[in-house]
Design a protein around this motif. Structure first.
Motif, PDB file in Angstrom:
ATOM      1  N   THR A   3       0.825  -1.212   0.000  1.00 23.67           N
ATOM      2  CA  THR A   3       0.000   0.000   0.000  1.00 23.67           C
ATOM      3  C   THR A   3       0.856   1.257   0.000  1.00 23.67           C
ATOM      4  O   THR A   3       0.431   2.310   0.455  1.00 23.67           O
TER       5      THR A   3
ATOM      6  N   ALA B   7      -1.070   1.583  -3.766  1.00 24.05           N
ATOM      7  CA  ALA B   7      -2.275   2.051  -3.073  1.00 24.05           C
ATOM      8  C   ALA B   7      -3.251   2.667  -4.066  1.00 24.05           C
ATOM      9  O   ALA B   7      -4.439   2.317  -4.083  1.00 24.05           O
ATOM     10  N   VAL B   8      -2.738   3.553  -4.918  1.00 23.12           N
ATOM     11  CA  VAL B   8      -3.584   4.257  -5.886  1.00 23.12           C
ATOM     12  C   VAL B   8      -4.126   3.287  -6.936  1.00 23.12           C
ATOM     13  O   VAL B   8      -5.284   3.369  -7.347  1.00 23.12           O
ATOM     14  N   MET B   9      -3.294   2.329  -7.350  1.00 21.54           N
ATOM     15  CA  MET B   9      -3.705   1.385  -8.397  1.00 21.54           C
ATOM     16  C   MET B   9      -4.705   0.344  -7.883  1.00 21.54           C
ATOM     17  O   MET B   9      -5.152  -0.513  -8.631  1.00 21.54           O
ATOM     18  N   GLY B  10      -5.000   0.381  -6.596  1.00 21.92           N
ATOM     19  CA  GLY B  10      -5.996  -0.534  -6.047  1.00 21.92           C
ATOM     20  C   GLY B  10      -5.554  -1.259  -4.785  1.00 21.92           C
ATOM     21  O   GLY B  10      -6.324  -2.028  -4.208  1.00 21.92           O
TER      22      GLY B  10
ATOM     23  N   ASP C 249      -5.106  -0.222  -1.766  1.00 24.28           N
ATOM     24  CA  ASP C 249      -5.917   0.096  -0.582  1.00 24.28           C
ATOM     25  C   ASP C 249      -7.182  -0.757  -0.544  1.00 24.28           C
ATOM     26  O   ASP C 249      -7.552  -1.307   0.499  1.00 24.28           O
ATOM     27  N   ILE C 250      -7.832  -0.847  -1.701  1.00 21.76           N
ATOM     28  CA  ILE C 250      -9.066  -1.644  -1.789  1.00 21.76           C
ATOM     29  C   ILE C 250      -8.732  -3.114  -1.549  1.00 21.76           C
ATOM     30  O   ILE C 250      -9.435  -3.827  -0.826  1.00 21.76           O
ATOM     31  N   LEU C 251      -7.623  -3.542  -2.122  1.00 24.43           N
ATOM     32  CA  LEU C 251      -7.186  -4.940  -1.980  1.00 24.43           C
ATOM     33  C   LEU C 251      -6.940  -5.296  -0.514  1.00 24.43           C
ATOM     34  O   LEU C 251      -7.397  -6.332  -0.025  1.00 24.43           O
TER      35      LEU C 251
END
Lengths: 250, 438
Positions: free
Chosen positions: A104, A109-112, A114-116
């Motif tokens: 992250t 983080a930006v590429m996903g 955080d969601i992951l």
């Protein structure tokens, strides 16, 4: 925003857990630790690999592991635990059979990422820094793991899981939980975290020849160069007046 | 003029099992070593000096010159230490190199050690890359078996021992003096210089610390000649380098090109930004280098041109972000990295990065107050240049450049959360409820 609001506290700090004295360090382990110390011009250089080996036996940095390292190297236990608590790969409490890392740092983080992390945390029912009650998984938010061209990435026992999505991550975790075989995107068949720590200490597990030479992203420039017949200049053809090869070839 | 892309280090990455000794030798591997061992150590050093090779780990110091600083009249053993602690956000070139072609590095290590008259070399690799350790350990074992390492290498009387060493999770160990402390079995904290490692490095003995890519470039220089290497690149940034494109670009990956290629050319090779999106900002050389924007697309990516534009070439780690990305959020996440990775030795870095994170969180949440931009810059200016090592400078580079290029976004942090201005799920490469690359 006045200066007083600034906090400087270190919730992760603190020492090794001395309340848990269980250990699996036996004569064989001690012999291996001595072997590591003997590889270097000065024995203390072996401390990082030795601590990796301690983790492969005890699943964490154990009080006994610290004592043995200190004894072998002729330094104090405080010196050993001072090193053990500096590096993030050393666990003060037992890690899971499979140690999961989700990157992250900014780009992942930006590429996903955080969601992951959120999805993985939900799926495992634990937060970062925790281990599942059955001891199967531990979770960490990792800092940049040098695979930005495969973002977002997840690590399983320090093997790359490239171009992750929540669905792919869920599938991997389900398979691991069921004891099924899982392959790293650019590495070997997943073993377990303790076995990985043993390799990092310097003991071969015979899996170097598994996996590809390189991942897809690593090859993009090379593939393009081959398509377009671009190469480095031929040796000996490199005077200042040499014609531009790119013009010749096009 | 040379070709747009010049695969040298990456040339064998598509080969089947390129990591095996036999396959490396089939491509001419270890011929440079045979050639080097027939040369004098001084001549090898001169060749690397004349090639113009500059350090590929970020700082760009001339490699041959670094070698020449090793005092040969010092009675202590000399050491070569390869810095494979690749951890700078955005940097992802050494890991695939060591994974695909570990023998390129091993051959470079032997030639370089011979040049500086070292009989012990260490390859320090960050711990979090298990398979790289397997491949490097195996390559070193193969090299010993083949007589390329150990006693009396290829019958020349030259001896060299190589150890592959695992770090344990600490970005700071990429800083060369912290790496040396770590390799001595201590906490990885930078040392005050002078003395420099060339004089008093590992075990207080003369030591050269070089990046993986620098050392891996050496065999090609010896094999093909210094003038061959110098025929690529620009006048002051010679040779080739691996450019790492990541982020919202359509085809992220490794592109090996002569130094001086532009971002416009690289973006073109990589298929532009992902479908329907535009470049907003990028880092030329990792998160420790000042961010640049579309205004810098035609800037030659060589050491001096990027420095003249107010940033640094660094490790050629081109992290790209499109218009869906919040600069405030990205800056916060970079500074959180530096906060986490500060070794704690110097107060401005240890405390200052904590302060920056707390301030940036308020900007992200739309809760910063009038004047906080100035305070942010004030805190940053008290971190950079006031610590032992460059971690602190890197930490504030992104803050200062982000404010410079996108001040209005920080001003919006006085009233509106970043996630409202830039819904985060739109930046993700997968659809929030599923999917692959957008």
């Amino acid at each position: 925003m006045s200066g007083h609001e600034f906090q400087s506290y270190f919730p992760e700090s603190g020492g090794v857990d001395y309340s848990d004295t269980s250990t699996a360090i036996d004569d064989r382990a001690i012999a291996e630790l001595r072997q590591l110390a003997g590889r270097y011009p000065q024995a203390r250089s072996a401390l990082l690999p030795m601590l990796h080996l301690v983790q492969s036996y005890d699943g964490r940095i154990s009080p006994r592991g610290i004592e043995v390292c200190a004894e072998i190297l002729g330094i104090s236990t405080a010196q050993v635990s001072g090193v053990a608590t500096f590096y993030t790969m050393y666990h003060r409490r037992p890690a899971g059979k499979h140690h999961i890392g989700v990157c992250t740092t900014a780009l992942c983080a930006v590429m996903g990422g955080d969601i992951l992390l959120e999805k993985v945390s939900e799926k495992l029912g634990i937060h970062e820094g925790e281990t599942t009650p059955d001891g199967l998984f531990s979770l960490e938010r990792v800092e940049c793991n040098a695979a930005c061209d495969f973002a977002p990435i997840m690590m399983v026992n320090w093997e790359f899981m490239d171009n992750m999505t929540p669905a792919k991550a869920t599938e991997i975790l389900d398979k691991l939980a069921a004891g099924q075989e899982v392959q790293s995107s650019r590495g070997a068949t997943i073993t377990d975290w303790r076995s990985a720590e043993r390799v990092l200490a310097g003991f071969d597990d015979g899996r170097a020849d598994e996996g590809p030479t390189a991942g897809e992203a690593s090859l993009r420039g090379l593939n393009l160069a081959q398509e377009r017949n671009w190469t480095a200049p031929a040796p000996g053809s490199t005077t200042a007046s040499a014609p531009a090869p790119s013009q010749e070839k096009k | 003029m040379t070709d747009m892309l010049t695969p040298v280090l990456t040339a064998n990455w598509a080969d089947d099992r390129a990591w095996k000794l036999a396959n490396y030798e089939r491509r001419g591997g270890y011929q440079a070593l045979r050639k080097a061992l027939k040369m004098s150590a001084d001549d090898v050093m001169t060749a690397v000096k004349e090639s113009g090779l500059r350090g590929r780990g970020g700082a760009g110091f001339p490699t041959g010159m670094k070698w020449s600083f090793v005092p040969q009249n010092n009675p202590n053993p000399k050491y070569l230490v390869v810095n494979g602690d690749e951890s700078e956000p955005g940097t992802c070139k050494d890991i695939p190199l060591m994974m695909a072609s570990p023998h390129t590095l091993v051959e470079g290590v032997i030639i370089s050690s011979y040049a500086i008259r070292a009989h012990h070399a260490f390859i320090y690799i960050r711990g979090e890359v298990l398979h790289v350790h397997r491949r490097m350990q195996q390559a070193v074992r193969e090299a010993y078996s083949a007589g390329y390492l150990g006693k009396n290498i290829l019958g020349t009387g030259y001896d060299l021992e190589v150890i592959v060493h695992a770090g344990a999770g600490a970005y700071i160990c990429g800083e060369e003096t912290a790496l040396l402390d770590s390799l001595e079995g201590r906490r990885g904290q930078p040392r005050l210089r002078p003395p420099f490692p060339a004089v008093a490095g590992l075990y207080a003995s003369p030591t050269v610390v070089n990046n993986v890519e620098s050392i891996a470039s050496v065999p090609s220089i010896i094999a093909n000649g210094a003038s061959w290497f110098a025929s690529m690149g620009t006048e002051k940034s010679k040779g080739f380098g691996i450019y790492s494109l990541s982020g919202h670009v359509a085809r992220p990956g490794q592109y090996e090109a002569p130094l001086g290629i532009t971002m416009r050319q690289l973006l073109d090779l990589a298929g532009g930004m992902r479908n329907g999106h535009q470049l907003k900002f990028f880092t030329p050389g990792g998160s420790s280098t000042q961010i640049l924007t579309a205004a810098h697309l035609d800037l030659p990516l060589d050491f001096d041109s990027v420095a003249a534009a107010g940033s640094l070439l660094g490790t050629r780690a081109l992290q790209t972000f499109d218009e869906t990305t919040s600069v405030v959020r990205t800056t916060l996440r970079w500074v959180e990295f530096y906060k986490h990775e500060s070794c704690g030795k110097c107060t401005p870095c240890r405390e200052g990065n904590w302060w920056l994170v707390q301030m940036l969180k308020k900007f992200e949440a739309g809760q910063a107050e009038e004047g906080d931009i100035e305070k942010l810059l004030d805190v940053a200016s008290n971190i950079g240049g006031r610590s032992f090592c460059a971690l602190a400078d890197g930490a504030v580079a992104c803050v200062q450049s982000a404010v410079k290029e996108f001040r209005s976004e920080f001003e919006q942090g006085y009233h509106t959360p970043a996630w409202e201005l830039f819904p985060y799920e739109k930046s993700a490469l997968f659809a929030t409820n599923e999917g692959g690359r957008a």
